[in-house]
Each structure stands twice: as C-alpha cells, then as structure tokens.
Design an enzyme around this catalytic site. Structure first.
Site, PDB file in Angstrom:
ATOM      1  N   ASP A 141      -3.225  24.213 -46.704  1.00  9.60           N
ATOM      2  CA  ASP A 141      -3.915  23.917 -47.961  1.00  9.60           C
ATOM      3  C   ASP A 141      -4.363  25.180 -48.677  1.00  9.60           C
ATOM      4  O   ASP A 141      -5.254  25.140 -49.535  1.00  9.60           O
ATOM      5  CB  ASP A 141      -5.154  23.045 -47.694  1.00  9.60           C
ATOM      6  CG  ASP A 141      -4.807  21.570 -47.587  1.00  9.60           C
ATOM      7  OD1 ASP A 141      -3.626  21.224 -47.750  1.00  9.60           O
ATOM      8  OD2 ASP A 141      -5.724  20.754 -47.333  1.00  9.60           O
ATOM      9  N   ASP A 294     -13.457  14.607 -37.135  1.00  9.81           N
ATOM     10  CA  ASP A 294     -13.061  14.507 -35.723  1.00  9.81           C
ATOM     11  C   ASP A 294     -13.995  13.573 -34.954  1.00  9.81           C
ATOM     12  O   ASP A 294     -13.556  12.703 -34.199  1.00  9.81           O
ATOM     13  CB  ASP A 294     -13.037  15.900 -35.079  1.00  9.81           C
ATOM     14  CG  ASP A 294     -14.228  16.764 -35.484  1.00  9.81           C
ATOM     15  OD1 ASP A 294     -15.207  16.222 -36.053  1.00  9.81           O
ATOM     16  OD2 ASP A 294     -14.188  17.980 -35.249  1.00  9.81           O
TER      17      ASP A 294
END
Length: 539
Positions: A141, A294
């Site tokens: 990214d 996560d």
C-alpha cells in the site's frame, strides 16, 4: 529631584501595603472555603480513589499470578504443543513429491517499508515448502512510487527464481492493513489454499516455519490459528529496546502461553501466525472497524468454537521501535484498539452460543477488562497520580502492601521472562509508568470512540539501514534539534510529580519521595526527548 524620589518611594510603599492587605484579606476569605471544599469534596474523592486503585491492584496481581503459574506448569512439566496436540513431520518421499503438502498462501502487508521489504520477502521466498504448493502475496500500500518500484523489482527477482509470488498494490489505503488483507483474500487463486501465513514487513521467519506450524493445522481440525513467538534482532540497540524486550517477552512467555494452555485462546499478534482459511471465512473475514484487526478476527473466530495454539519455541525475527515517538504511536494503537474492540464486542461475547460460560468470562474479564482496561488505569492513576497526590492529604493512608508489596510482585512477574535484563528492572518500572500515561489516554479514546480512535501510524523501522551503518539514510527521520523533541504532556506530569516529591520530602513522613523523585526524572527525560536513538546530522 530628591523630593520627587522620596514621594515616589512613599507612594510605592503605600501601594505595596495596600496590595499586601488585599492579598491577606482575600486569603483569609478563601481559606475557609478551600478547607470546606477540601473536607467535603477532595478528601472523600482521594479516599475513594485509593480504595478503587487498591482493588484494581489486587485484580491485576491475581491475574498476573495465575497466568505465571500456568506458564510455570507448562515449562516444568514439559507440556509442549507436540505433547498436547497431534503432530507429524511432513513426509519426505521422492515418489510422493509435493502431494502430501497442502496449498499455503503467505501474505506480506507493507506500507512504505524501504528499510525492511527485502528482509521479509527474502525470508518468505526461502521457506522450506514445495514451490507448487506455495503462493506468496506482497500487499504493498506504499504511497511512495520509488518504494513501490523497488518492492515490485524484488518480487520480480524471486519470480525469476521460480517462486509463485504476486505483487499487489492498491490506489488507496481503505481499511489500512485489514483492507489490504481482505481484498487479497477475495482473489480467485486463494480458493485453492487451505492455510494462510501472515508476516509483517519487518518479520523474518525461519526456513522451517511452515514445516513446524502447518502440521498442527493438518492433524487437528479444531485449531484455527498457530501463533509463533517474536525474537528481536535489535534488542541490544539501546536501553529502550531492552525494556521493550522485557515487556514483550512477558507477553509471549506468560500471557500467550497461559491463554493457549488453558482456554486455547489468545489475541492474534497480527504477524508470525498461520490461519486456517475456513476459520477466517466462518468468522466473516477481516474487518476494518478497529485498529486491532488481528484481535478482532481472533475473538470472532473463538466465538465460533475455534481453538488457537501458541508455539513458544518457534521464533520469528522482528524489529523493535528504536525511537520514543515510534513507540508511542505503536502503544497508542495497541491500547486504544483493544478498548474500542471491547466496547464493540462485549454484547456479542455475552450472546455467543458456541462457547462456554467459562470462556465468555475469560474473554470479558481476563482478556479484556483486567489486561486491557484495569492494567493501564492502575499503573497510571495509582502510581503516577494518587500516590504522589496523597502527599497533600495526610489523612489519606495507603497500606504498605498496596504501595510496595503488590507492585513489587507485579514487577517480578513481568521481569522473570528476561533474566538477562534484571539489572534494568528499576529503569523498566519508571519507563512503564511514563508509557502508562499514553496507554491510559488511549484506553479512554477507544472506549469513548474519540478523536484518534482509528488513527493508524505505521511503526518506523530501520532494518538494513542499521545493519549497513547507513546512518545518513535514517537520520532525517529523527528530531534534528532539542525543541522538536519536546513532549509537553510528559513535561507537565514531570513538573506535577516534582511538586509532589518536594512537598512529601519537606512535610510528610511516609517517604514516598524516594519513589516520586526518580519518576519525576523519568517523565522529564522523556519529555525532553532524551530516550531512544537520535542519529547525528551528516554533512
């Protein structure tokens, strides 16, 4: 001339006398009001705060002691993952070739990782796993076009060597890391894969990582995640990294180990782990609602009945933040995200049907409330505010066990995981107290969903720049003068503690100043930026 001076002196004396009379009369009127407010409001508040902090201290020490006992039991009785779960070495049969091996996807999310992209890509591309059963995704990214070109060139190099590696970039950063992982999982060829391993750009897995982790998933169909431990390549860089190593070693050796051994659950660390793709899909995949995607996925997966496994002797190299600024941003995310997730998922946990009441209690009380809310609050408010402030309230008596015995036990439990750094324990205490300011602030930002709740600042890494001594390449990332290093929140707390310490030294007998003065110094040192690595300017 002399007469004019005499008149001026007389007038000045009269003004001073009038001012003195006004101040004294004002104080005489204010003093009774202050005493009334102190007795009716401030003193009861202080006594209540002390009781609350003592209760929180007990909650925290019981939590830490119970986890330490579990970790000790696992170590003493050799309860290794291979003894608890079924595990078989991958067959090395030339006739079968790669047939017994499942299809594994490896993802490396990154953002402007100039210093470390070669490390992670190189390590993943040398994993011991058949080429035809391994797909690698580099999820870049980066907003820096030059870095994108470098990463793409590195991927092309490994493609020419026979690795099935895909370079994937987006024209936006929607969802940050979670968004990149989510989009990558939707590609058609991912459907051929059974498992996905994830490594951040600064993580360097050993060549046998998949050989040691994937068999647990193959032979134990209830396991969704296998998590490895982090090993820090720059732990000896400075005192700040040594202190971070102590805290993270405790996290892995005690928190992750105890969670895996008792509830088969712990928070995914976002990297150095292998997921069963079926479990990710059943948990509705990656979500972008918090900065701890996560942990979010881990909680949702366990609510659907999946188990997690931690392998303590499988170590993946990683890098610790070596500047105080980078560490503050990281700790803000790690404290704010869980608090925000707790707010969003508390009801889901209570209503879950596939987990036992005991596991729900563990998630709500142990995993979230005690470790992510209580721990940051008691560290900051009790040790940095209430105890120093009690110097001004001689009526407030804090028991010795709350001031000394409980924090001593907590400190010892945190330190035993890193014996080589025991001599730094005092520095660790005061460093953690300073960091508790930012963690506690982040907790309330997360709970209240305030300003910086979704802030995501990628942690600065140095990678090969330090290995090759390219100081000029990284020096510009660090403050160039003293003023740029000023942190006014730390300085303000330092001055407050200095006032409390001086008052305690002159007027109290409990001798808290032995603790408050060093804490003052730690806040001021960090406030003036004398922590972490600061590279000299190069000509």
């Amino acid at each position: 001339m002399e007469g004019g001076i005499a008149d001026l002196s007389t007038s000045l004396a009269l003004y001073l006398d009038a001012a003195s009379d006004f101040i004294l009369s004002s104080l005489s009127r204010v003093a009774p009001v202050w005493e009334a407010v102190r007795a009716a409001v401030l003193l009861p508040l202080m006594k209540t705060a002390v009781v609350l902090c003592l209760v929180m201290s007990l909650i925290l020490v019981v939590e830490k002691l119970s986890m330490a006992l579990v970790a000790l039991y696992v170590k003493v009785f050799g309860r290794t993952p291979e003894k608890v779960y079924k595990w078989q070495e991958m067959p090395q049969d030339p006739e079968l070739g790669s047939l017994p091996y499942p299809m594994v996807l490896v993802q490396i999310p990154m953002f402007n990782e100039r210093e470390v992209y070669e490390i992670s890509i190189g390590a993943v591309c040398t994993l011991a796993w058949p080429n035809d059963k391994l797909i690698i995704q580099v999820l870049d990214d980066s907003t820096d076009i030059t870095i994108r070109e470098l990463v793409q060139e590195e991927c092309g190099k490994w493609q020419r060597k026979g690795r099935n590696i895909h370079y994937i970039s987006r024209d936006n950063r929607n969802g940050y890391k979670a968004g990149a992982l989510k989009e990558a999982m939707e590609l058609d060829y991912v459907k051929k894969c059974d498992y996905v391993a994830i490594f951040d750009a600064d993580h360097e897995p050993p060549t046998d990582f998949l050989l040691r982790s994937v068999p647990f998933l193959m032979h134990n169909h209830e396991i969704a995640l296998v998590q490895a431990r982090w090993k820090f390549v720059n732990a000896n860089e400075c005192i700040m990294t040594r202190i971070q190593e102590m805290s993270l070693n405790y996290h892995f050796k005690v928190e992750q180990q105890s969670g895996s051994s008792t509830m088969a659950f712990f928070g995914f660390n976002g990297t150095a782990g292998v997921w069963r793709i079926l479990a990710i899909n059943e948990a509705d995949g990656w979500k972008e609602r918090t900065t701890v995607e996560d942990m979010d996925l881990a909680v949702r997966a366990t609510l659907r009945g999946w188990k997690f496994l931690y392998i303590g002797d499988l170590k993946v190299k990683s890098e610790l933040p070596s500047s105080y600024k980078a560490y503050r941003y990281q700790q803000h995310r790690w404290a704010c995200g869980p608090a925000n997730l707790f707010k969003k998922m508390a009801l889901d946990i209570l209503m879950a049907k596939k987990v036992t009441s005991l596991k729900k209690l563990f998630l709500l009380y142990n995993f979230f409330f005690a470790r992510r809310i209580i721990s940051h609050n008691v560290t900051f408010f009790f040790y940095c505010i209430i105890i120093p402030l009690s110097s001004f309230f001689p009526e407030v008596v804090i028991p010795k066990w709350g001031v000394f015995y409980v924090p001593t036990l907590i400190t010892i439990l945190n330190a035993v995981g890193t014996p080589r750094s025991l001599h730094l324990i005092v520095i660790w205490i005061f460093f953690e107290n300073v960091m508790s300011l930012h963690r506690c602030k982040a907790v309330y930002i997360g709970l209240l969903e305030a300003g910086r709740v979704n802030e995501w600042v990628v942690t600065e890494k140095l990678g090969n720049a330090l290995k090759t001594k390219q100081i000029s390449a990284v020096a510009k990332k660090f403050p160039r003068n003293l003023w740029e290093r000023f942190l006014f929140l730390e300085l303000a707390l330092g001055l407050f503690l200095l006032l409390c310490a001086c008052h305690n030294f002159f007027f109290r007998r409990n001798q808290y100043f032995f603790f408050i003065f060093p804490q003052t110094i730690s806040f001021l040192l960090m406030g003036f930026g004398f922590v972490g690595n600061h590279f000299p300017q190069t000509k």
